[in-house]
Design a protein around this motif. Structure first.
Motif, PDB file in Angstrom:
ATOM      1  N   SER A  68       0.513  -1.184  -0.180  1.00 13.40           N
ATOM      2  CA  SER A  68      -0.137  -0.301  -0.021  1.00 13.40           C
ATOM      3  C   SER A  68       1.004   0.923   0.101  1.00 13.40           C
ATOM      4  O   SER A  68       2.408   1.057   0.614  1.00 13.40           O
ATOM      5  CB  SER A  68      -1.602   0.006   1.074  1.00 13.40           C
ATOM      6  OG  SER A  68      -0.070   0.369   2.500  1.00 13.40           O
ATOM      7  N   SER A  69       0.105   2.229  -0.526  1.00 11.91           N
ATOM      8  CA  SER A  69       1.467   3.318  -0.250  1.00 11.91           C
ATOM      9  C   SER A  69       1.640   3.723   0.888  1.00 11.91           C
ATOM     10  O   SER A  69       2.842   4.612   0.962  1.00 11.91           O
ATOM     11  CB  SER A  69       0.171   4.803  -0.355  1.00 11.91           C
ATOM     12  OG  SER A  69      -0.687   5.196  -0.530  1.00 11.91           O
ATOM     13  N   ILE A  70       0.797   4.007   2.050  1.00 13.22           N
ATOM     14  CA  ILE A  70       1.333   3.799   3.298  1.00 13.22           C
ATOM     15  C   ILE A  70       3.078   3.013   3.403  1.00 13.22           C
ATOM     16  O   ILE A  70       3.355   3.447   4.212  1.00 13.22           O
ATOM     17  CB  ILE A  70       0.434   3.888   4.191  1.00 13.22           C
ATOM     18  CG1 ILE A  70      -0.659   5.003   4.082  1.00 13.22           C
ATOM     19  CG2 ILE A  70       0.596   3.295   5.809  1.00 13.22           C
ATOM     20  CD1 ILE A  70      -1.854   4.790   5.048  1.00 13.22           C
ATOM     21  N   ASP A  71       2.443   2.010   4.091  1.00  8.28           N
ATOM     22  CA  ASP A  71       3.511   1.306   4.174  1.00  8.28           C
ATOM     23  C   ASP A  71       5.071   1.669   2.622  1.00  8.28           C
ATOM     24  O   ASP A  71       5.975   0.981   3.220  1.00  8.28           O
ATOM     25  CB  ASP A  71       2.880  -0.764   3.855  1.00  8.28           C
ATOM     26  CG  ASP A  71       2.137  -0.703   4.376  1.00  8.28           C
ATOM     27  OD1 ASP A  71       2.457  -0.150   5.805  1.00  8.28           O
ATOM     28  OD2 ASP A  71       1.989  -1.749   4.567  1.00  8.28           O
ATOM     29  N   CYS A  72       4.748   1.684   1.407  1.00  4.26           N
ATOM     30  CA  CYS A  72       5.709   1.804   1.043  1.00  4.26           C
ATOM     31  C   CYS A  72       5.991   3.373   1.693  1.00  4.26           C
ATOM     32  O   CYS A  72       7.797   3.279   1.802  1.00  4.26           O
ATOM     33  CB  CYS A  72       5.221   2.490  -0.675  1.00  4.26           C
ATOM     34  SG  CYS A  72       6.349   2.831  -1.448  1.00  4.26           S
ATOM     35  N   TYR A  73       6.023   4.449   1.503  1.00  3.61           N
ATOM     36  CA  TYR A  73       6.478   5.633   1.713  1.00  3.61           C
ATOM     37  C   TYR A  73       6.076   6.051   3.031  1.00  3.61           C
ATOM     38  O   TYR A  73       7.896   5.971   3.297  1.00  3.61           O
ATOM     39  CB  TYR A  73       5.376   7.071   2.082  1.00  3.61           C
ATOM     40  CG  TYR A  73       5.274   6.915   0.143  1.00  3.61           C
ATOM     41  CD1 TYR A  73       5.700   6.629  -0.758  1.00  3.61           C
ATOM     42  CD2 TYR A  73       3.275   7.370  -0.304  1.00  3.61           C
ATOM     43  CE1 TYR A  73       5.215   6.525  -2.707  1.00  3.61           C
ATOM     44  CE2 TYR A  73       3.026   7.024  -1.715  1.00  3.61           C
ATOM     45  CZ  TYR A  73       4.147   6.999  -2.654  1.00  3.61           C
ATOM     46  OH  TYR A  73       3.233   7.493  -4.105  1.00  3.61           O
ATOM     47  N   LYS A  74       6.947   4.879   3.824  1.00  4.22           N
ATOM     48  CA  LYS A  74       6.585   4.406   5.192  1.00  4.22           C
ATOM     49  C   LYS A  74       8.021   3.953   5.313  1.00  4.22           C
ATOM     50  O   LYS A  74       8.968   4.547   6.377  1.00  4.22           O
ATOM     51  CB  LYS A  74       5.687   3.982   6.418  1.00  4.22           C
ATOM     52  CG  LYS A  74       6.236   3.674   7.699  1.00  4.22           C
ATOM     53  CD  LYS A  74       4.823   3.440   8.291  1.00  4.22           C
ATOM     54  CE  LYS A  74       4.538   2.003   8.010  1.00  4.22           C
ATOM     55  NZ  LYS A  74       3.175   1.421   8.901  1.00  4.22           N
ATOM     56  N   ALA A  75       8.064   3.025   4.814  1.00  6.04           N
ATOM     57  CA  ALA A  75       9.603   2.044   4.823  1.00  6.04           C
ATOM     58  C   ALA A  75      10.379   3.398   3.664  1.00  6.04           C
ATOM     59  O   ALA A  75      11.872   3.175   3.760  1.00  6.04           O
ATOM     60  CB  ALA A  75       9.491   1.212   3.858  1.00  6.04           C
ATOM     61  N   PHE A  76      10.187   4.110   3.010  1.00  8.84           N
ATOM     62  CA  PHE A  76      11.244   5.025   1.984  1.00  8.84           C
ATOM     63  C   PHE A  76      11.682   6.528   2.951  1.00  8.84           C
ATOM     64  O   PHE A  76      12.535   6.534   3.374  1.00  8.84           O
ATOM     65  CB  PHE A  76      10.217   5.592   1.478  1.00  8.84           C
ATOM     66  CG  PHE A  76      10.971   7.284   0.573  1.00  8.84           C
ATOM     67  CD1 PHE A  76      12.225   6.412  -0.281  1.00  8.84           C
ATOM     68  CD2 PHE A  76      10.468   7.653  -0.156  1.00  8.84           C
ATOM     69  CE1 PHE A  76      12.745   8.090  -0.906  1.00  8.84           C
ATOM     70  CE2 PHE A  76      11.067   8.549  -0.541  1.00  8.84           C
ATOM     71  CZ  PHE A  76      12.326   8.702  -1.137  1.00  8.84           C
ATOM     72  N   VAL A  77      10.936   6.386   3.672  1.00  4.15           N
ATOM     73  CA  VAL A  77      10.902   7.417   5.163  1.00  4.15           C
ATOM     74  C   VAL A  77      12.160   7.056   5.718  1.00  4.15           C
ATOM     75  O   VAL A  77      13.170   7.050   6.547  1.00  4.15           O
ATOM     76  CB  VAL A  77      10.180   8.096   5.190  1.00  4.15           C
ATOM     77  CG1 VAL A  77      10.622   9.127   6.490  1.00  4.15           C
ATOM     78  CG2 VAL A  77       8.680   9.300   4.373  1.00  4.15           C
ATOM     79  N   ALA A  78      10.938   5.997   6.878  1.00  6.41           N
ATOM     80  CA  ALA A  78      12.294   5.217   7.817  1.00  6.41           C
ATOM     81  C   ALA A  78      13.290   5.039   7.204  1.00  6.41           C
ATOM     82  O   ALA A  78      14.774   4.931   8.261  1.00  6.41           O
ATOM     83  CB  ALA A  78      11.484   3.841   8.085  1.00  6.41           C
ATOM     84  N   LEU A  79      14.164   4.257   5.955  1.00  7.52           N
ATOM     85  CA  LEU A  79      15.494   3.951   5.202  1.00  7.52           C
ATOM     86  C   LEU A  79      16.132   5.216   5.262  1.00  7.52           C
ATOM     87  O   LEU A  79      16.913   5.140   5.812  1.00  7.52           O
ATOM     88  CB  LEU A  79      15.280   3.038   4.235  1.00  7.52           C
ATOM     89  CG  LEU A  79      14.581   1.552   4.170  1.00  7.52           C
ATOM     90  CD1 LEU A  79      14.067   1.290   2.813  1.00  7.52           C
ATOM     91  CD2 LEU A  79      15.308   0.549   4.547  1.00  7.52           C
ATOM     92  N   SER A  80      15.390   5.947   4.494  1.00  4.32           N
ATOM     93  CA  SER A  80      16.875   7.810   4.738  1.00  4.32           C
ATOM     94  C   SER A  80      16.876   8.010   5.904  1.00  4.32           C
ATOM     95  O   SER A  80      18.123   8.746   6.200  1.00  4.32           O
ATOM     96  CB  SER A  80      15.444   8.716   4.055  1.00  4.32           C
ATOM     97  OG  SER A  80      15.927   9.938   3.657  1.00  4.32           O
TER      98      SER A  80
END
Length: 298
Positions: A68-80
């Motif tokens: 889902s978009s939430i999981d994708c962008y959440k991982a994107f920001v957390a990894l950063s």
């Protein structure tokens, strides 16, 4: 190479065990992921949502077929926030975008001639690792990069590399407290003989006798006659444990620009929750929103 260029090779889970560090990253990543990503079209009447664009539902609901978009962008920001760099790999089929996948950036290679003097079309190569461990490389135009803090505009540096000592102290204090509770709040003790025996053979006999007579049921133990037990106590108050631990938490939260009230830490001089929300938006989230918007627009 990774260590020399600022990429910490410490396992991901180690720092995540520190409660304040984990809470800050989780709070920031979830706050960004709450906002939907929309495709807009410029018109004479202003910007309008382009619901007829083929990427509208893809970016708003499901950047790829499995997240889902939430999981994708959440991982994107957390990894950063944790690694200093993160990416959204652009999976293309011809000129069409099939999906976006959050990846961890493992290395960056810049053309030997440099960004200015190089004549190549692709001057930067990113090495990445996907969620399931797939390793790959791509050019800069094939990936969306989110950097935490950067001194050169290319390589990102995470907070934990700057706050390594504070984070290490906080982790050790947390582990110490866990061990203390595991031992029933009982500290270490030393068993000392009351008589002075210097002969080595006699000492071995006394030691073997202690091993035979000594008994332990996990909480209570008996010490044979002729021995003395002394606690090796360092009280938490003497070590200023509470003050130092609170200071470490505040330092970690401040580095992420997360108000202490968001982490359940209240001060006598604390401002209102509304002011904290505005401060969190302007000091922490706004720069991340701008970064993502500029990368997406480009």
């Amino acid at each position: 190479y990774s260590f020399e260029n600022g990429y910490d090779i410490t396992p991901f889970e180690v720092e995540m065990k520190e409660s304040t560090y984990f809470s800050c990253i989780k709070f920031i990543a979830e706050s960004v992921a709450k906002c939907t990503l929309q495709v807009k079209k410029e018109t004479e009447k202003g910007d309008v949502v382009a619901k007829d664009h083929y990427l509208y539902d893809r970016l708003r609901l499901r950047p790829n077929d499995y997240m889902s978009s939430i999981d994708c962008y959440k991982a994107f920001v957390a990894l950063s926030k944790h690694w200093g760099n993160s990416g959204l790999f652009i999976d293309k089929q011809g000129t069409k975008i099939k999906g976006l996948y959050p990846v961890k950036i493992t290395n960056v290679t810049i053309d030997n001639a440099g960004l200015i003097n190089s004549t190549k079309n692709n001057k930067i190569l990113w090495d990445f690792e996907s969620v399931e461990g797939e390793i790959g490389s791509c050019f800069d135009k094939e990936i969306i990069i989110l950097r935490d803090f950067t001194m050169d505009g290319i390589k990102g540096k995470a907070n934990r590399s700057i706050l390594s000592e504070s984070l290490d102290s906080s982790l050790k204090s947390q582990n110490y407290l866990n061990k203390l509770f595991s031992n029933g709040l009982t500290n270490k003790i030393v068993v000392q003989m009351t008589s002075d025996i210097k002969d080595e053979r006699e000492m071995k006999k006394v030691q073997s006798k202690f091993d035979r007579v000594y008994s332990n049921n996990g909480r209570i133990f008996t010490v044979p006659a002729g021995y003395n037990v002394q606690p090796l106590n360092l009280s938490l108050s003497d070590a200023q444990y509470t003050e130092l631990r609170k200071l470490s938490k505040e330092e970690i939260a401040t580095s992420f620009q997360v108000p202490l009230s968001k982490l359940g830490i209240m001060r006598d001089t604390a401002v209102s929750e509304e002011q904290d929300n505005i401060k969190f938006l302007t000091d922490c989230l706004l720069i991340i929103f701008e970064q993502i918007e500029q990368e997406m627009d480009w």
